[in-house]
Design an enzyme around this catalytic site. Structure first.
Site, PDB file in Angstrom:
ATOM      1  N   GLY A 192     -26.721   1.802  17.358  1.00 50.12           N
ATOM      2  CA  GLY A 192     -27.823   1.860  18.562  1.00 50.12           C
ATOM      3  C   GLY A 192     -29.389   1.847  18.031  1.00 50.12           C
ATOM      4  O   GLY A 192     -29.966   1.057  18.952  1.00 50.12           O
TER       5      GLY A 192
ATOM      6  N   PHE B 220     -36.865  -5.916  22.839  1.00 52.86           N
ATOM      7  CA  PHE B 220     -35.595  -5.674  22.320  1.00 52.86           C
ATOM      8  C   PHE B 220     -34.696  -6.532  23.019  1.00 52.86           C
ATOM      9  O   PHE B 220     -33.432  -6.745  22.757  1.00 52.86           O
ATOM     10  CB  PHE B 220     -35.185  -4.115  22.483  1.00 52.86           C
ATOM     11  CG  PHE B 220     -36.129  -3.265  22.015  1.00 52.86           C
ATOM     12  CD1 PHE B 220     -36.571  -3.215  20.807  1.00 52.86           C
ATOM     13  CD2 PHE B 220     -36.617  -2.031  22.907  1.00 52.86           C
ATOM     14  CE1 PHE B 220     -37.399  -2.412  20.510  1.00 52.86           C
ATOM     15  CE2 PHE B 220     -37.396  -1.231  22.515  1.00 52.86           C
ATOM     16  CZ  PHE B 220     -37.858  -1.189  21.324  1.00 52.86           C
TER      17      PHE B 220
ATOM     18  N   TRP C 225     -29.870  -1.839  17.219  1.00 50.89           N
ATOM     19  CA  TRP C 225     -29.915  -2.664  18.512  1.00 50.89           C
ATOM     20  C   TRP C 225     -31.477  -2.737  19.117  1.00 50.89           C
ATOM     21  O   TRP C 225     -31.881  -3.798  19.483  1.00 50.89           O
ATOM     22  CB  TRP C 225     -28.924  -1.970  19.613  1.00 50.89           C
ATOM     23  CG  TRP C 225     -29.009  -2.761  20.812  1.00 50.89           C
ATOM     24  CD1 TRP C 225     -28.394  -3.940  21.311  1.00 50.89           C
ATOM     25  CD2 TRP C 225     -30.158  -2.538  22.074  1.00 50.89           C
ATOM     26  NE1 TRP C 225     -28.700  -4.308  22.611  1.00 50.89           N
ATOM     27  CE2 TRP C 225     -29.666  -3.598  23.166  1.00 50.89           C
ATOM     28  CE3 TRP C 225     -31.069  -1.458  22.362  1.00 50.89           C
ATOM     29  CZ2 TRP C 225     -30.539  -3.491  24.215  1.00 50.89           C
ATOM     30  CZ3 TRP C 225     -31.849  -1.740  23.353  1.00 50.89           C
ATOM     31  CH2 TRP C 225     -31.449  -2.637  24.297  1.00 50.89           C
ATOM     32  N   HIS C 226     -32.219  -1.537  18.820  1.00 53.99           N
ATOM     33  CA  HIS C 226     -33.453  -1.445  19.315  1.00 53.99           C
ATOM     34  C   HIS C 226     -34.639  -2.389  18.442  1.00 53.99           C
ATOM     35  O   HIS C 226     -35.725  -2.575  19.068  1.00 53.99           O
ATOM     36  CB  HIS C 226     -33.979   0.016  19.550  1.00 53.99           C
ATOM     37  CG  HIS C 226     -33.471   0.544  20.366  1.00 53.99           C
ATOM     38  ND1 HIS C 226     -32.319   1.218  20.492  1.00 53.99           N
ATOM     39  CD2 HIS C 226     -34.069   0.920  21.659  1.00 53.99           C
ATOM     40  CE1 HIS C 226     -31.910   1.969  21.653  1.00 53.99           C
ATOM     41  NE2 HIS C 226     -33.175   1.598  22.671  1.00 53.99           N
ATOM     42  N   GLY C 227     -34.116  -2.514  17.167  1.00 51.86           N
ATOM     43  CA  GLY C 227     -35.111  -3.297  16.476  1.00 51.86           C
ATOM     44  C   GLY C 227     -34.450  -3.589  15.105  1.00 51.86           C
ATOM     45  O   GLY C 227     -33.683  -2.594  14.334  1.00 51.86           O
TER      46      GLY C 227
END
Length: 552
Positions: free
Chosen positions: A398, A552, A401-403
């Site tokens: 997770g 994102f 996923w953001h960066g």
């Protein structure tokens, strides 16, 4: 005429975002035509698909080709999965769908991340080369695309997860595929939530596509209320405090005291909430005005009493997506899996390569060895290890996923540790089941502090930037000038105070305010809309302020 030309042609300087006048002119035109066609379902869906594709073109230009590619691939694979009666074939097809989607996502989002990791591992000096851009230039005989860098298409993380949920839900027999590719394209690209969510699950949105539009007073009242609330959150509680204080501190943390750096982090928690929840409020409101319901994405997250409670309230569409499509398949809270250990090994290896710290490497290897030995001799320990691995992997992925950076992995890992620690603490905590207000307030405060200060890894531009922030906090608090800082930036801190107070209002009071708005006459709603517009205009900056989650 120049304004209309800017609205209906692609320009990086004039994107269609909710805080720009151009968007509202675009929406007014689109909504007028929608009012003429909404009674005919196939025409309505086709029209909204065309409008949504145009909206994405305005946002991302020729990257619209990626969106269309994902739409075509998953539409075809989804129908093939549904028609097949052979379980092995269905499994192969859904695997192909997931792999194609993840490949596209990884190519555009993680190319630099993987290249840097490869260079670190093998001591090479490779640079990113955009193969797809070269193919596009060769095909068109024009230099439309830059080949020496890979640009991240806006919203690719969101619509990629949506298309994955579509094929997986068909594979799980929760959903029948759509018959029309235009209908499926509408689901994938619905413009209010296309570029920054919420992530819309196929099983919740696809059934709405075939239903006639029903527009009620409730839709209008709730939709307009959410839009006004979202604009206030974004332009006042996010952009204003960022422009007038937060960005100055984060750009040069060493130029400000440790106290100022801490207050910037407290402000950043309000900024990112106002920015992201403001976007989703507007998106949900716009969808309601067209008769569609999008999932709730935030539920007063800073009222959370634990890290687990926070992640049930923050970015709910992502949290539940990761739970249902990653955490549960890995084994959830029941058991581990081979995939769990493979993914964990890759992440740990990557961390050791990235940090190249022998103490870190020895610590990781020692802990791994101890846990492995304990798991061999005790089933309960093995079960705890497996379930906690699944939880940690979900949060690490997770974070990624953001960066595409190790700092996001660290941020995800810290939140994972918070979940694991609380999982055991609640079993021995003497306060877990106490309902006194001061106990709840204490839990909320501790959770807020933990969530806020893990976000330095989210906001910091680099590990060096983060270390400079820590240096000021540890070595230069400068309490003597704290009052002068609050006085100098008093407008910012008043806005922050108002933002947090309104956030912490009881839900019953918030519901009463919304009900009061719904029952008010039309002229009062118009007056509130004008008043909101004036406030947003006063807070407006000529500098372009994109939504944070666009990256994102």
């Amino acid at each position: 005429m120049n304004r209309l030309y800017d609205i209906f042609t692609f320009s990086e300087d004039f994107p269609l975002i909710f805080t720009q006048v151009n968007f509202w002119i675009f929406f007014a035109v689109a909504y007028f035509i929608f009012a003429l066609v909404y009674k005919k379902v196939p025409l309505r869906n086709s029209y909204l698909f065309i409008v949504s594709v145009f909206f994405y073109y305005k946002t991302s230009g020729l990257f619209i080709g990626i969106l269309i590619f994902s739409t075509l691939v998953d539409f075809i694979i989804g129908r093939s999965i549904y028609k097949s009666n052979q379980n092995n074939k269905r499994l192969v097809l859904v695997t192909i769908s997931v792999c194609i989607n993840l490949f596209v996502l990884c190519y555009f989002k993680y190319a630099y991340f993987f290249t840097d990791a490869f260079n670190s591992l093998f001591d090479t000096n490779y640079e990113v080369f955009n193969v797809l851009a070269q193919w596009g230039n060769n095909f068109s005989n024009q230099n439309y695309f830059t080949i020496d860098k890979i640009i991240l298409p806006v919203g690719i993380s969101f619509y990629t997860f949506q298309t994955i949920s579509y094929t997986v839900d068909i594979y799980r027999k929760k959903l029948k595929p759509l018959d029309s590719i235009l209908d499926f394209g509408f689901y994938v690209s619905f413009f209010p939530q296309l570029v920054a969510g919420p992530i819309v699950r196929a099983e919740s949105f696809v059934p709405q596509i075939s239903k006639p539009t029903t527009l009620t007073k409730h839709h209008f009242d709730t939709g307009t209320y959410l839009i006004l609330k979202g604009l206030i959150k974004k332009m006042l509680f996010a952009d204003f405090i960022a422009m007038h204080f937060l960005d100055r501190v984060f750009d040069s943390p060493e130029m400000f005291s440790g106290f100022a750096n801490i207050m910037a982090m407290v402000g950043y928690s309000l900024q990112i909430y106002g920015d992201f929840s403001g976007y989703t409020d507007i998106a949900i409101g716009l969808a309601l005005l067209m008769g569609f319901e999008l999932p709730k994405n935030f539920n007063s997250p800073y009222k959370a009493t634990s890290t687990g409670d926070f992640w049930k309230r923050w970015h709910i569409s992502l949290s539940t997506w990761l739970r249902d499509y990653l955490y549960v398949p890995l084994g959830g809270n029941r058991s581990g899996s081979i995939a769990s250990y493979i993914i964990l090994s890759i992440i740990l290896l990557g961390c050791m390569i990235a940090f190249r710290d022998m103490y870190f490497i020895y610590t990781v290897l020692s802990i791994s060895l101890i846990l492995y030995i304990l798991s061999l001799y005790n089933y309960k320990v093995r079960n705890h290890i497996n379930t906690n691995i699944n939880l940690m992997l979900t949060m690490l992925i997770g974070g990624l996923w953001h960066g595409a950076s190790w700092k996001f992995v660290i941020w995800g890992g810290l939140n994972g540790i918070g979940l694991v620690v609380y999982k055991y603490w609640r079993k021995i905590s003497p306060y877990e089941f106490k309902s006194q207000w001061y106990v709840r307030a204490w839990k909320i405060l501790i959770t807020f502090i933990f969530i806020t200060f893990t976000r330095i890894y989210f906001r910091g531009e680099s590990m060096d930037h983060i270390s400079r922030w820590y240096s000021q906090v540890v070595n230069n608090m400068d309490w003597s000038n704290a009052l002068s800082l609050l006085t100098h930036y008093q407008a910012v801190f008043w806005i922050m105070a108002i933002g947090y107070i309104t956030h912490w209002l009881p839900q019953t009071m918030k519901d009463s305010i919304e009900n009061l708005y719904s029952k008010s006459p039309v002229f009062v709603k118009i007056a509130l809309g004008v008043f909101t517009g004036v406030i947003c205009y006063q807070a407006f900056s000529s500098d372009f302020q994109p939504f944070i989650y666009f990256q994102f």
